[in-house]
Design an enzyme around this catalytic site. Structure first.
Site, short mmCIF file in Angstrom:
data_model
loop_
_atom_site.label_atom_id
_atom_site.label_comp_id
_atom_site.label_asym_id
_atom_site.label_seq_id
_atom_site.Cartn_x
_atom_site.Cartn_y
_atom_site.Cartn_z
N ARG A 189 11.51 -5.40 3.76
CA ARG A 189 11.37 -3.98 4.11
C ARG A 189 12.29 -3.63 5.29
NH1 ARG A 189 5.45 -2.06 5.16
NH2 ARG A 189 5.56 -2.82 7.28
N ARG A 198 10.70 -0.11 12.34
CA ARG A 198 9.45 -0.04 13.10
C ARG A 198 9.41 -1.12 14.19
NH1 ARG A 198 4.64 0.44 8.73
NH2 ARG A 198 3.59 -0.62 10.46
N LYS A 228 0.83 -1.22 0.00
CA LYS A 228 0.00 0.00 0.00
C LYS A 228 0.86 1.27 0.00
CE LYS A 228 -2.34 -0.56 3.80
NZ LYS A 228 -1.85 -1.81 4.40
N ARG A 261 -9.92 1.16 8.85
CA ARG A 261 -9.46 -0.19 9.18
C ARG A 261 -10.56 -1.02 9.81
NH1 ARG A 261 -3.66 0.84 9.48
NH2 ARG A 261 -2.48 -1.06 9.83
N ARG A 280 -0.93 -8.34 13.65
CA ARG A 280 -1.49 -7.32 12.74
C ARG A 280 -2.28 -7.99 11.62
NH1 ARG A 280 3.82 -4.48 11.22
NH2 ARG A 280 2.60 -3.27 9.75
P1 AMP Z 1 0.39 0.91 9.42
O1 AMP Z 1 1.57 1.81 9.22
O2 AMP Z 1 -0.78 1.30 8.58
O3 AMP Z 1 0.74 -0.54 9.33
O4 AMP Z 1 -0.09 1.17 10.93
C1 AMP Z 1 0.74 0.91 12.04
C2 AMP Z 1 -0.08 0.81 13.30
O5 AMP Z 1 -0.75 2.05 13.55
C3 AMP Z 1 -1.20 -0.22 13.26
O6 AMP Z 1 -0.75 -1.52 13.56
C4 AMP Z 1 -2.15 0.32 14.32
O7 AMP Z 1 -1.68 0.05 15.61
C5 AMP Z 1 -2.05 1.80 14.10
N1 AMP Z 1 -3.04 2.27 13.10
C6 AMP Z 1 -2.80 2.80 11.87
N2 AMP Z 1 -3.92 3.10 11.24
C7 AMP Z 1 -4.92 2.78 12.08
C8 AMP Z 1 -6.34 2.85 11.99
N3 AMP Z 1 -6.95 3.31 10.90
N4 AMP Z 1 -7.05 2.42 13.05
C9 AMP Z 1 -6.47 1.96 14.17
N5 AMP Z 1 -5.14 1.83 14.32
C10 AMP Z 1 -4.35 2.26 13.28
#
Ligand code: AMP
Length: 284
Positions: free
Chosen positions: A127, A139, A13, A88, A150
């Site tokens: 990554r 991260r 993404k 999400r 996740r």
């Molecule tokens: P990502 O970078 O999109 O993988 O997001 C990293 C982390 O941020 C996720 O595992 C969640 O803990 C939190 N997070 C990101 N976007 C959301 C969302 N829309 N709703 C809830 N938690 C989020």
């Protein structure tokens, strides 16, 4: 153009969002990035999110909905945006529908990147290795254990969105296992088919369009103001014209009468028409 990118962690993404940003001159709104920035800055939101993110859980809906709503209002999002990592959950999608309705914005498409789950772990490992090579901080949630969590949360909480958007005829599914360029091409074709982008949009023209549109509002506002100005001018001139014409024919026409005549003439459109009508009246 406003789109959502849907897909599990490691589906590409982020990579595709960056390409779409380049191609269409829109901004990427990644809740993950915003939350990581909040954690790094130690803001109240960051403090709330830190532990949840580290363990691979989801930050409460109201927190992310608030972040997104504020971000959409920023000037750089006016040209369009890609939502990456948001919504999400179904409640987040419903909240997004509401806030877009309030802001009178339309969602053009939801692009789902479908990937083979067995490939995800190795993608995230790649990554991590690349980030380490670039000397970037890795991260805390990019570990096999947290990734498993996740993924489970994606399956249970985010996957229902596929049905949600497909019911609303917004969903396009792309094979995310193809090469990066091929995925980008497939997304572009989908957006074309949906009418979300103009045909023959490419990087250069999009960049040009982006700079043009940033300049445009002022120009457009001036242009939009013009007809009113012109009409006002024409109106004043027409009043004078009507009085002049009346004078010539020796008939007394008060300012009121002239104004009435002129107004009618202006309605008809041109200065020429204005003169014609007032002359006729004056003759009578
Ligand atoms: P990502 O970078 O999109 O993988 O997001 C990293 C982390 O941020 C996720 O595992 C969640 O803990 C939190 N997070 C990101 N976007 C959301 C969302 N829309 N709703 C809830 N938690 C989020």
């Amino acid at each position: 153009m406003r789109i959502i990118l849907l897909g599990p962690p490691g589906s590409g993404k982020g990579t595709q969002a960056q390409r779409l940003v380049q191609r269409y001159g829109i901004v990427q709104l990644s809740t993950g990035e915003m939350l990581r920035a909040a954690v790094a800055a130690g803001t109240p939101v960051g403090l709330k999110a830190k532990e949840i993110m580290a363990s691979g859980g989801l930050v409460p809906d109201e927190v992310v909905v608030g972040i997104i709503s504020d971000r959409i209002d920023q000037p750089d999002a006016k040209n369009g945006f890609i939502l990456d990592g948001f919504p999400r959950t179904v409640p987040q999608a419903e909240a997004l529908d509401d806030l877009l309705r309030h802001k009178r914005l339309k969602l053009d498409a939801v692009v789902e990147l479908r990937v083979n789950e067995s490939a995800l772990l190795s993608r995230v490992e790649t990554r991590v290795a690349q980030m380490r090579e670039r000397g970037e901080e890795v991260r805390v949630d990019d570990t096999p254990e947290v990734l498993t969590k996740r993924l489970a949360s994606y399956r249970s909480q985010t996957e229902p969105l596929i049905h949600y958007y497909s019911e609303r005829r917004k969903l396009s599914t792309i094979d995310g296992m193809m090469a990066i360029d091929e995925v980008t091409g497939a997304i572009h074709r989908q957006l074309l088919a949906l009418g979300a982008v103009e045909p023959r949009t490419h990087a250069r023209s999009a960049a040009k369009a982006a700079t043009k549109t940033t300049k445009k509002p002022a120009k457009a506002a001036k242009k939009a103001a013009k007809p009113a100005k012109t009409a006002k001018k024409t109106g004043k001139k027409a009043v004078k014209g009507a009085q002049k014409a009346a004078k010539k024919t020796g008939k007394k026409v008060g300012k009121k009468g002239a104004k009435k005549t002129a107004r009618k003439a202006v309605k008809k459109g041109t200065k020429k028409a204005a003169k014609k009508v007032t002359k006729k009246r004056a003759k009578r």
